[in-house]
Enzyme design. Structure first.
Site: not given
Ligand code: NAD
Length: 500
Positions: A280, A175, A382
């Site tokens: 990531c 979002e 992280e």
């Molecule tokens: P995030 O976990 O906050 O959000 C990811 C998704 O989950 C979003 O669509 C969000 O709306 C949803 N979400 C958030 N909180 C939620 C909840 N409580 N319940 C259900 N859904 C929820 O991650 P972010 O801040 O958007 O992205 C950064 C993170 O993603 C970092 O930890 C990064 O390392 C990781 N990442 C990992 C990879 C990989 O391939 N391993 C790739 C890119 C990013």
């Protein structure tokens, strides 16, 4: 104020009055509002997907591939627009935003070859008059839940493969930067994808939970932070779905005494600070082997870090731009304070950085710590910002142990001229993706992507042939065309058939 709506059944759709702010991280101001959807909005997307998917699955793979070829051309033609839109919400510099789109496009290119990838296996004469073959069939309706940091690449990794395999797809993007995912879906429609096959629903936890609980969603791919990944995996699989959930990371770069340190500094600064460290596959931890290597590296690193230019995402000379939000900036700064409190040496301090003319933007200068202890929380967590931590290893064994024993296991790199050391490292290290003199070892689209330990829950990687396996189910057919009849009552029919 611009509203960002869902994209369902091939058209924009808005309902409800819950919205979230979408920021311009360069200015620190709200630039749009995104709809935060409900289970009813999801149901609308499911209905559209359900109506469209059987015909799409029955469309022959070559025709499905043609849509992917058209899409590739459209993405290329719209590259500048997509990159600028992406940078304006995420904050990464425009050249890096183009890379974000391009790495997604490379999976679309793989998906152009889906007829070949979907071919099953065949054994003639597995028994008397018996042939055995396998089919790969789509799952039906699938979903993807994606993070803010790659708003083009990661959605394309997921929907490119899922759709080419004959599924309908529901994307729930972050979002925080939701405009590009909608644009990607509009371009799919323009490429000839039938309405309802790719839908975008916006939202927060409420929407994610609705996806996790909906019985018509057969598979979920998630990328985001580890705690949420684990939650998605647990709840999704408890509901009987196939789930892959990729989490956070803390990637290490091991520097052997024989490494070319000038090359290491060039690679490391790009990998640690590019995209403000919000990758990531960033390299936020450097592990020189031996104090002598550490001291020489530190001497070269400091001026290189101090020379980095932080600027707005449209500044062509900037190495990196702002971080995504005020809350994230404050979180990163609190980790810098934590590092100091834990006794690490703060060598370059990026806090308090203010860009003239953009004083409210979410900027942080590059930050460098030396003598970071493996027992410290700032090392174990992280940080996801422009912060490089140096952990000195006594010897090679300790350098292998550090990433291997860390909770995360996404990527790791070793810098060396010694082939034996590199080979030993590759075989021993307990991490999913390894670079040898490659700082960001994101595999190409025809291999596959996936971390280990708290960086990945589930068993199957993203994209490549692993992606084909994730987005399809295998059916195995054993067929016999008997020559004549076998009489009823034949005792052989009561014995389990074997190939003996
Ligand atoms: P995030 O976990 O906050 O959000 C990811 C998704 O989950 C979003 O669509 C969000 O709306 C949803 N979400 C958030 N909180 C939620 C909840 N409580 N319940 C259900 N859904 C929820 O991650 P972010 O801040 O958007 O992205 C950064 C993170 O993603 C970092 O930890 C990064 O390392 C990781 N990442 C990992 C990879 C990989 O391939 N391993 C790739 C890119 C990013």
């Amino acid at each position: 104020m611009r509203d960002i709506d869902h994209f369902i059944g091939g058209e924009s759709y808005s309902s409800g009055d819950r919205t979230g702010d979408v920021f311009d991280p360069n200015q620190g101001s709200v630039q749009a509002r995104v709809r935060l959807g409900t289970a009813q909005d999801l149901q609308r997307a499911i209905d559209a997907a359900k109506a469209a998917q059987p015909a799409w699955a029955a469309t022959n793979p070559q025709r499905r591939a043609r849509v992917m070829f058209n899409y590739k051309e459209l993405i290329e033609a719209n590259m500048d627009e997509l990159a600028e839109l992406l940078a304006s919400e995420h904050g990464k510099v425009v050249a890096d935003a183009r890379g974000d789109v391009q790495r997604g496009l490379e999976v679309i290119e793989f998906a152009c070859g889906i007829p070949q990838a979907l071919k099953g296996e065949y054994t003639q004469g597995a028994g008397p008059g018996i042939d055995v073959y396998s089919l790969r069939q789509p799952l039906g309706i699938c979903a993807g839940i994606t993070p803010f940091n790659f708003p083009a690449m990661i959605p394309m990794w997921m929907f490119g493969m899922a759709i080419a395999c004959g599924n309908a797809f529901i994307l729930k993007p972050s979002e925080r930067d939701p405009s590009v995912p909608v644009r990607l879906a509009e371009l799919m429609k323009e490429a000839g994808l039938p309405d309802g096959i790719l839908n975008v629903v916006h939202g927060d936890k409420a929407m994610v939970d609705a996806i996790l609980d909906h019985e018509d969603v057969k598979a979920i791919s998630f990328v985001g932070s580890s705690d949420i990944a684990q939650y998605i995996y647990a709840r999704g699989t408890a509901n009987g779905k196939r789930v892959q959930a990729f989490g956070g990371a803390k990637n290490h770069g091991i520097v052997m005494p024989d490494a070319d340190l000038d090359q290491v500094v060039a690679d490391l600064t790009g990998a640690a600070f590019g995209s403000a460290g919000e990758r990531c596959m960033a390299l936020p931890v450097v592990v020189p082997v031996g104090d002598e290597t550490a001291d020489r590296l530190r001497e070269k690193l400091i001026p290189a870090i101090e020379a980095l230019r932080v600027g707005v995402s449209t500044d062509p000379d900037a190495h990196y731009g702002p971080v995504v939000s005020k809350a994230h900036k404050e979180r990163i700064e609190s980790y810098i304070q934590m590092g100091i409190d834990e006794g690490a040496e703060l060598v370059v301090d990026g806090r308090g950085f203010r860009l003239q003319g953009n004083e409210e933007g979410f900027f942080i200068g590059p930050t460098f710590f030396d003598h970071v202890k493996p027992t410290s929380k700032s090392y174990q967590d992280e940080i996801f910002g422009p912060v490089l931590q140096m952990v000195r290893a006594r010897d090679f064994d300790e350098a292998v142990r550090l990433p291997s024993e860390h909770d995360f296991g996404n990527g790791v790199a070793i810098f060396t001229r010694n082939g034996h050391a590199a080979r030993e490292f590759v075989s021993r290290v307990n991490v999913g993706m390894v670079g040898v003199n490659v700082p960001i070892p994101v595999p190409v689209s025809y291999h596959s992507f996936g971390g280990w330990k708290r960086s990945g829950f589930g068993d199957i990687n993203q994209y490549g042939m692993e992606g084909v396996r994730f987005w399809t189910k295998t059916k195995v057919v054993t067929q016999r065309w008997p020559d004549g009849f076998v009489e009823a009552g034949n005792k052989d029919a009561f014995i389990i058939p074997t190939m003996g």
